[in-house]
Motif scaffolding. Structure first.
Motif, PDB file in Angstrom:
ATOM      1  N   UNK A   1       0.835  -1.213   0.000  1.00 27.81           N
ATOM      2  CA  UNK A   1       0.000   0.000   0.000  1.00 27.81           C
ATOM      3  C   UNK A   1       0.873   1.268   0.000  1.00 27.81           C
ATOM      4  N   UNK A   2       1.889   1.295   0.873  1.00 25.84           N
ATOM      5  CA  UNK A   2       2.699   2.532   0.954  1.00 25.84           C
ATOM      6  C   UNK A   2       3.613   2.692  -0.266  1.00 25.84           C
ATOM      7  N   UNK A   3       3.907   1.576  -0.912  1.00 28.49           N
ATOM      8  CA  UNK A   3       4.690   1.692  -2.144  1.00 28.49           C
ATOM      9  C   UNK A   3       3.835   2.113  -3.328  1.00 28.49           C
ATOM     10  N   UNK A   4       2.594   1.685  -3.302  1.00 30.80           N
ATOM     11  CA  UNK A   4       1.658   2.019  -4.382  1.00 30.80           C
ATOM     12  C   UNK A   4       1.266   3.495  -4.330  1.00 30.80           C
ATOM     13  N   UNK A   5       1.138   4.029  -3.098  1.00 31.49           N
ATOM     14  CA  UNK A   5       0.721   5.435  -2.965  1.00 31.49           C
ATOM     15  C   UNK A   5       1.800   6.368  -3.478  1.00 31.49           C
ATOM     16  N   UNK A   6       1.412   7.251  -4.348  1.00 37.89           N
ATOM     17  CA  UNK A   6       2.324   8.297  -4.813  1.00 37.89           C
ATOM     18  C   UNK A   6       1.465   9.489  -5.196  1.00 37.89           C
ATOM     19  N   UNK A   7       2.100  10.624  -5.350  1.00 39.28           N
ATOM     20  CA  UNK A   7       1.344  11.803  -5.769  1.00 39.28           C
ATOM     21  C   UNK A   7       1.016  11.679  -7.243  1.00 39.28           C
ATOM     22  N   UNK A   8      -0.266  11.641  -7.540  1.00 41.74           N
ATOM     23  CA  UNK A   8      -0.703  11.475  -8.925  1.00 41.74           C
ATOM     24  C   UNK A   8      -0.813  12.843  -9.593  1.00 41.74           C
ATOM     25  N   UNK A   9      -0.103  13.002 -10.681  1.00 43.72           N
ATOM     26  CA  UNK A   9      -0.204  14.263 -11.446  1.00 43.72           C
ATOM     27  C   UNK A   9      -0.611  13.968 -12.886  1.00 43.72           C
TER      28      UNK A   9
ATOM     29  N   UNK B   1     -14.614   9.594 -13.593  1.00 49.34           N
ATOM     30  CA  UNK B   1     -15.309  10.036 -12.371  1.00 49.34           C
ATOM     31  C   UNK B   1     -15.019   9.099 -11.201  1.00 49.34           C
ATOM     32  N   UNK B   2     -15.083   9.643 -10.012  1.00 46.44           N
ATOM     33  CA  UNK B   2     -14.901   8.842  -8.793  1.00 46.44           C
ATOM     34  C   UNK B   2     -16.283   8.698  -8.145  1.00 46.44           C
ATOM     35  N   UNK B   3     -16.625   7.480  -7.723  1.00 48.57           N
ATOM     36  CA  UNK B   3     -17.977   7.275  -7.186  1.00 48.57           C
ATOM     37  C   UNK B   3     -18.101   7.864  -5.787  1.00 48.57           C
ATOM     38  N   UNK B   4     -19.323   8.303  -5.476  1.00 51.46           N
ATOM     39  CA  UNK B   4     -19.598   8.822  -4.135  1.00 51.46           C
ATOM     40  C   UNK B   4     -19.365   7.725  -3.099  1.00 51.46           C
ATOM     41  N   UNK B   5     -19.699   6.483  -3.460  1.00 53.28           N
ATOM     42  CA  UNK B   5     -19.524   5.363  -2.525  1.00 53.28           C
ATOM     43  C   UNK B   5     -18.049   5.219  -2.135  1.00 53.28           C
ATOM     44  N   UNK B   6     -17.150   5.355  -3.102  1.00 48.71           N
ATOM     45  CA  UNK B   6     -15.713   5.262  -2.803  1.00 48.71           C
ATOM     46  C   UNK B   6     -15.277   6.418  -1.905  1.00 48.71           C
ATOM     47  N   UNK B   7     -15.789   7.604  -2.195  1.00 45.81           N
ATOM     48  CA  UNK B   7     -15.389   8.776  -1.391  1.00 45.81           C
ATOM     49  C   UNK B   7     -15.917   8.636   0.041  1.00 45.81           C
ATOM     50  N   UNK B   8     -17.124   8.106   0.162  1.00 49.71           N
ATOM     51  CA  UNK B   8     -17.676   7.884   1.512  1.00 49.71           C
ATOM     52  C   UNK B   8     -16.841   6.860   2.273  1.00 49.71           C
ATOM     53  N   UNK B   9     -16.393   5.852   1.569  1.00 51.56           N
ATOM     54  CA  UNK B   9     -15.574   4.813   2.200  1.00 51.56           C
ATOM     55  C   UNK B   9     -14.239   5.409   2.670  1.00 51.56           C
ATOM     56  N   UNK B  10     -13.669   6.257   1.828  1.00 52.09           N
ATOM     57  CA  UNK B  10     -12.387   6.894   2.170  1.00 52.09           C
ATOM     58  C   UNK B  10     -12.539   7.724   3.449  1.00 52.09           C
ATOM     59  N   UNK B  11     -13.598   8.524   3.506  1.00 51.17           N
ATOM     60  CA  UNK B  11     -13.797   9.375   4.688  1.00 51.17           C
ATOM     61  C   UNK B  11     -14.119   8.524   5.920  1.00 51.17           C
ATOM     62  N   UNK B  12     -14.872   7.446   5.715  1.00 48.74           N
ATOM     63  CA  UNK B  12     -15.195   6.558   6.849  1.00 48.74           C
ATOM     64  C   UNK B  12     -13.915   5.992   7.456  1.00 48.74           C
ATOM     65  N   UNK B  13     -12.917   5.707   6.621  1.00 50.79           N
ATOM     66  CA  UNK B  13     -11.656   5.172   7.147  1.00 50.79           C
ATOM     67  C   UNK B  13     -10.784   6.273   7.730  1.00 50.79           C
TER      68      UNK B  13
ATOM     69  N   UNK C   1      -4.031   6.853   1.714  1.00 49.89           N
ATOM     70  CA  UNK C   1      -3.824   5.402   1.760  1.00 49.89           C
ATOM     71  C   UNK C   1      -5.135   4.652   1.530  1.00 49.89           C
ATOM     72  N   UNK C   2      -6.218   5.164   2.097  1.00 52.10           N
ATOM     73  CA  UNK C   2      -7.529   4.532   1.887  1.00 52.10           C
ATOM     74  C   UNK C   2      -7.893   4.583   0.402  1.00 52.10           C
ATOM     75  N   UNK C   3      -7.604   5.705  -0.234  1.00 52.68           N
ATOM     76  CA  UNK C   3      -7.901   5.849  -1.667  1.00 52.68           C
ATOM     77  C   UNK C   3      -7.040   4.886  -2.487  1.00 52.68           C
ATOM     78  N   UNK C   4      -5.789   4.742  -2.094  1.00 54.91           N
ATOM     79  CA  UNK C   4      -4.873   3.842  -2.813  1.00 54.91           C
ATOM     80  C   UNK C   4      -5.410   2.410  -2.802  1.00 54.91           C
ATOM     81  N   UNK C   5      -5.932   2.011  -1.638  1.00 57.24           N
ATOM     82  CA  UNK C   5      -6.455   0.639  -1.540  1.00 57.24           C
ATOM     83  C   UNK C   5      -7.611   0.413  -2.510  1.00 57.24           C
ATOM     84  N   UNK C   6      -8.324   1.495  -2.828  1.00 54.19           N
ATOM     85  CA  UNK C   6      -9.458   1.386  -3.761  1.00 54.19           C
ATOM     86  C   UNK C   6      -9.020   1.551  -5.224  1.00 54.19           C
ATOM     87  N   UNK C   7      -7.704   1.638  -5.434  1.00 54.38           N
ATOM     88  CA  UNK C   7      -7.198   1.770  -6.806  1.00 54.38           C
ATOM     89  C   UNK C   7      -7.218   3.209  -7.316  1.00 54.38           C
ATOM     90  N   UNK C   8      -7.346   4.153  -6.382  1.00 50.47           N
ATOM     91  CA  UNK C   8      -7.410   5.566  -6.785  1.00 50.47           C
ATOM     92  C   UNK C   8      -6.073   6.261  -6.572  1.00 50.47           C
TER      93      UNK C   8
END
Ligand SMILES: Cc1cc2nc3c(=O)[nH]c(=O)nc-3n(C[C@H](O)[C@H](O)[C@H](O)COP(=O)(O)O)c2cc1C
Length: 171
Positions: free
Chosen positions: A6-14, A20-32, A110-117
């Motif tokens: 996870x920490x290797x996958x996370x990088x600053x995406x430019x 589009x990003x789903x509301x469900x994914x964003x809610x999951x990110x904030x929940x974590x 990190x939560x977003x990274x786990x979701x492939x974002x």
């Protein structure tokens, strides 16, 4: 994905794809992210999660150009920490608000990274136009933005970091 992956996958995406990003994914990110620790459990944050097309474009105008294709922005407001009087009386209390915001921002990425974002923390932004576009009260402070979206890049870049010996000493 384990923590190391996870920490290797996370990088600053430019290099966002524009998908589009789903509301469900964003809610999951904030929940974590809610589960992040904070000094005295103050949780001195509030999140404006921007998915609406028009509002997203408004925010994109106030950050670097590569964010035009981000699917969402998370605008982090720094709230006042609540410190118990007993603690104030017994200790010289530092202001940990910025530390807390940094921790919760890491959780978000990190939560977003786990979701492939992909994500990018954004410290470079024009605060006033963003507040205006999102109806954020004048007295509030935007401490950080995070752009979220799908990356065009398939593999993470090698990380550029100081050597262990430059940043630690085991004593
Ligand atoms: C508090 C903070 C603010 C940042 N602001 C920006 C920014 O405004 N624009 C940008 O492109 N990257 C920004 N970054 C990303 C850093 O440049 C990036 O984390 C660093 O170069 C390490 O690269 P990596 O995230 O890909 O591992 C910021 C990072 C942090 C932690």
């Amino acid at each position: 994905m384990n923590f190391s992956q996870l920490i290797n996958q996370r990088e600053s995406c430019r290099n966002f794809s524009g998908k589009a990003v789903s509301k469900a994914d964003l809610e999951k990110i904030i929940a974590q992210a809610r589960l992040a620790p904070s000094a005295m459990n103050s949780q001195p944050w509030f999140f404006y999660v921007v998915v609406d097309n028009e509002k997203r474009q408004e925010v994109a105008k106030s950050v670097q150009k590569f964010n035009e294709k981000a699917g969402a922005f998370i605008v982090i407001i720094e709230e006042k920490p609540s410190i118990p009087v007993k603690v104030i009386n017994n200790f010289k209390v530092q202001d940990y608000t910025k530390v807390d915001i940094g921790i919760v921002a890491s959780y978000i990425c990190l939560a977003a990274t786990e979701l492939g974002l992909g994500t990018c923390m954004l410290g470079l932004f024009h605060e006033e136009p963003i507040k205006k576009a999102l109806n954020i009260p004048k007295e509030k402070r935007i401490r950080l933005l995070i752009s979220v979206g799908y990356s065009v890049d398939k593999e993470p870049r090698p990380k550029t970091r100081k050597k262990d010996t430059e940043i630690m000493k085991i004593i």
